[in-house]
Design a protein around this motif. Sequence first.
Motif, PDB file in Angstrom:
ATOM      1  N   VAL A  63       0.740  -1.284   0.188  1.00 52.85           N
ATOM      2  CA  VAL A  63       0.138   0.109  -0.011  1.00 52.85           C
ATOM      3  C   VAL A  63       0.925   1.198  -0.055  1.00 52.85           C
ATOM      4  O   VAL A  63       1.705   1.288   0.838  1.00 52.85           O
ATOM      5  CB  VAL A  63      -1.044   0.098   1.151  1.00 52.85           C
ATOM      6  N   THR A  65       1.219   5.264   0.446  1.00 56.23           N
ATOM      7  CA  THR A  65       0.775   6.656   0.936  1.00 56.23           C
ATOM      8  C   THR A  65       1.865   7.547   0.675  1.00 56.23           C
ATOM      9  O   THR A  65       3.122   7.336   0.423  1.00 56.23           O
ATOM     10  CB  THR A  65       0.240   6.436   2.221  1.00 56.23           C
ATOM     11  N   TYR A  98       6.107   2.874   1.507  1.00 57.11           N
ATOM     12  CA  TYR A  98       5.443   1.534   0.944  1.00 57.11           C
ATOM     13  C   TYR A  98       5.108   0.441   2.255  1.00 57.11           C
ATOM     14  O   TYR A  98       6.090   0.196   3.018  1.00 57.11           O
ATOM     15  CB  TYR A  98       6.330   0.944   0.360  1.00 57.11           C
ATOM     16  N   SER A 105      -3.769  -8.828  -1.089  1.00 56.54           N
ATOM     17  CA  SER A 105      -4.433  -7.707  -0.825  1.00 56.54           C
ATOM     18  C   SER A 105      -4.983  -6.827  -1.761  1.00 56.54           C
ATOM     19  O   SER A 105      -5.981  -6.311  -1.457  1.00 56.54           O
ATOM     20  CB  SER A 105      -3.490  -6.634   0.392  1.00 56.54           C
ATOM     21  N   THR A 106      -4.311  -6.772  -2.914  1.00 55.52           N
ATOM     22  CA  THR A 106      -4.777  -5.955  -4.088  1.00 55.52           C
ATOM     23  C   THR A 106      -6.053  -6.412  -4.475  1.00 55.52           C
ATOM     24  O   THR A 106      -6.941  -5.485  -4.883  1.00 55.52           O
ATOM     25  CB  THR A 106      -3.729  -6.033  -5.202  1.00 55.52           C
ATOM     26  N   TRP A 109      -8.573  -4.853  -2.101  1.00 54.12           N
ATOM     27  CA  TRP A 109      -8.508  -3.437  -1.967  1.00 54.12           C
ATOM     28  C   TRP A 109      -9.525  -2.534  -2.774  1.00 54.12           C
ATOM     29  O   TRP A 109      -9.942  -2.860  -3.906  1.00 54.12           O
ATOM     30  CB  TRP A 109      -7.025  -2.913  -2.392  1.00 54.12           C
ATOM     31  N   HIS A 112      -9.321   3.982  -2.506  1.00 54.91           N
ATOM     32  CA  HIS A 112      -9.029   4.674  -1.159  1.00 54.91           C
ATOM     33  C   HIS A 112      -8.515   6.063  -1.679  1.00 54.91           C
ATOM     34  O   HIS A 112      -7.676   6.291  -2.472  1.00 54.91           O
ATOM     35  CB  HIS A 112      -8.319   3.991  -0.346  1.00 54.91           C
ATOM     36  N   ALA A 115      -4.581   6.427  -0.693  1.00 53.82           N
ATOM     37  CA  ALA A 115      -3.488   5.263  -0.694  1.00 53.82           C
ATOM     38  C   ALA A 115      -3.999   4.360  -1.938  1.00 53.82           C
ATOM     39  O   ALA A 115      -4.976   4.435  -2.347  1.00 53.82           O
ATOM     40  CB  ALA A 115      -3.590   4.459   0.725  1.00 53.82           C
ATOM     41  N   CYS A 117      -3.053   0.332  -3.465  1.00 51.84           N
ATOM     42  CA  CYS A 117      -2.553  -1.004  -3.153  1.00 51.84           C
ATOM     43  C   CYS A 117      -2.110  -1.371  -4.685  1.00 51.84           C
ATOM     44  O   CYS A 117      -2.802  -1.530  -5.669  1.00 51.84           O
ATOM     45  CB  CYS A 117      -3.794  -1.921  -2.272  1.00 51.84           C
ATOM     46  N   LEU A 153      -4.159  -5.256   6.725  1.00 53.46           N
ATOM     47  CA  LEU A 153      -4.918  -4.535   5.536  1.00 53.46           C
ATOM     48  C   LEU A 153      -6.124  -3.653   6.094  1.00 53.46           C
ATOM     49  O   LEU A 153      -6.289  -2.272   5.890  1.00 53.46           O
ATOM     50  CB  LEU A 153      -5.450  -5.332   4.440  1.00 53.46           C
ATOM     51  N   ARG A 157      -6.380   0.480   6.422  1.00 54.71           N
ATOM     52  CA  ARG A 157      -7.355   1.096   5.609  1.00 54.71           C
ATOM     53  C   ARG A 157      -7.901   2.005   6.539  1.00 54.71           C
ATOM     54  O   ARG A 157      -8.127   3.235   6.159  1.00 54.71           O
ATOM     55  CB  ARG A 157      -8.041   0.105   4.782  1.00 54.71           C
TER      56      ARG A 157
END
Length: 181
Positions: A63, A65, A98, A105-106, A109, A112, A115, A117, A153, A157
């Motif tokens: 993820v 950000t 990172y 997780s992708t 996801w 968002h 962020a 992913c 995750l 999130r």
Amino acid sequence: MSAPAETLPTGAEMMQHLVESAGAARQPAADMADLAEVIRTLLAVESLRDTRVRLGGNLFDVVITSSGLQARGAVALMDEIQGGCGPVIEDPERGWFYWLVPPGSTARWQPHTHAVCLGGPHTITLPSLNRTVPPGPYWFRPPAQVSNRLVPLTPLREALAQIRPEPTPHAALGAQLGITF
């Protein structure tokens, strides 16, 4: 209340997975084409060199950000939730964090606002395990410091939705990767 701990596989665990997935003798494993790459990666990590790895698979997704003050607040919040935040790499040149999250997780996801992913087929260069300060990307939260747990995750999130780190990485990542988020 802490989230379930996800862990990064050790070199021995990855090798055991490869052995188990090989099947009967003289029958090539379905992932045999990746074997040499996995072994080179393991050797590079163990020799403390920067290592380029493919996201997804059995290792982790990331993820992304910003790495500003608000994102550092998200790390502090994850420290509380997780009893020590899972592995996070800071790239000071780009101004990004990172967050290493569980593989797959992708697929889970949802878009968002703060962020992105990424998983396979993308790659990431992991800094040497002993690089914990700039210059260049470094471990803001090294895996060894947190018993190789990945960042869960859902709590991540929620923390990012609450703290809203700026600037968002969407435009810069989209331009770099040639995709839209």
